[in-house]
Write an enzyme that holds these catalytic residues in place. Structure first.
Site, PDB file in Angstrom:
ATOM      1  N   CYS A 192     -52.157 -13.805   9.004  1.00 25.26           N
ATOM      2  CA  CYS A 192     -51.325 -13.739  10.201  1.00 25.26           C
ATOM      3  C   CYS A 192     -51.981 -14.441  11.396  1.00 25.26           C
ATOM      4  CB  CYS A 192     -51.038 -12.284  10.556  1.00 25.26           C
ATOM      5  SG  CYS A 192     -49.644 -12.094  11.707  1.00 25.26           S
ATOM      6  N   ASP A 236     -50.979  -0.262  10.660  1.00 22.96           N
ATOM      7  CA  ASP A 236     -51.962  -0.951  11.492  1.00 22.96           C
ATOM      8  C   ASP A 236     -52.694   0.080  12.337  1.00 22.96           C
ATOM      9  OD1 ASP A 236     -53.401  -2.986  12.663  1.00 22.96           O
ATOM     10  OD2 ASP A 236     -51.749  -3.780  13.859  1.00 22.96           O
TER      11      ASP A 236
END
Length: 219
Positions: A8, A131
């Site tokens: 990412c 996360d």
């Protein structure tokens, strides 16, 4: 099932090529100006063309409105929309219906109570991304290089595919997969030499380390 590896925060042609050549399953592009990984719509269009079907394109947004998402759809034509803000279950449903793309909802985790939102999101989202919860004074919700307590997911009963992120790097990704039994891993700051600057060697090392966990039970 093979472990899904997502790289990412890509923002240059060079590092995107490295990620694709190394075998990333998903490549993520950040559309959030406070992030050092933010890309313009013009850059996203260029990078999106470069992918050429070699991986799934993921657009990361934070509480984006429809106009912003329209622009992202036009420039990147993402395969997946990653919603990394405080989007409600109703907002997820609206986005899926309007844009016709699978939705991955990021869920910030610090304590067990943070998992209470899962039933609502799981009813609408196509995938969950766990996360680390950002500190209260943080200017962005992710990409901060801090892991959470993976043991919070040890007894997780989630029928939906899920991934884990937050503070991952080549040296701890195997342990993250072992503890969480996640079907995918997502890395950003753990493959950088400086904030927003991806390191080609660290990208390759992370993907190698993630692939080495293939013999572990993933789902």
């Amino acid at each position: 099932m093979s472990l899904i590896v997502k790289i990412c925060g890509l923002s240059t042609r060079e590092t995107l090529d490295v990620a694709l050549d190394a075998g990333a399953d998903m490549v993520g592009f950040v559309f959030f100006p406070p992030s050092p990984r933010h890309v313009s719509l013009e850059t996203a269009r260029d990078l999106g063309r470069q992918v050429k079907g070699r991986a799934l394109k993921v657009a990361l947004t934070v509480d984006a409105d429809d106009a912003t998402l329209d622009n992202i759809m036009d420039s990147l034509s993402p395969d997946i929309l990653q919603l990394h803000g405080k989007e409600s279950v109703a907002r997820l449903r609206d986005i899926k219906q309007r844009f016709g793309r699978p939705v991955m909802k990021a869920v910030p985790v610090a304590i067990a109570a943070d998992l209470a939102v899962l039933p609502g999101y799981a009813a609408v989202a196509d995938r969950i991304l766990f996360d680390a919860r950002a500190p209260k004074d943080a200017t962005r919700p992710g990409g901060l290089g801090a892991p959470f307590d993976w043991h919070l997911l040890e007894n997780l009963d989630l029928k939906l595919p899920y991934m884990v992120s937050g503070g991952l790097h080549a040296d701890n990704v195997a342990e993250a997969v072992r503890v969480t039994r996640a079907g995918g891993v997502d890395v950003s700051s753990g493959i950088e030499s400086a904030a927003g600057v991806k390191d080609p060697e660290l990208i390759k090392a992370f993907i190698r380390a993630a692939r080495a966990t293939q013999e572990l039970s993933v789902r």
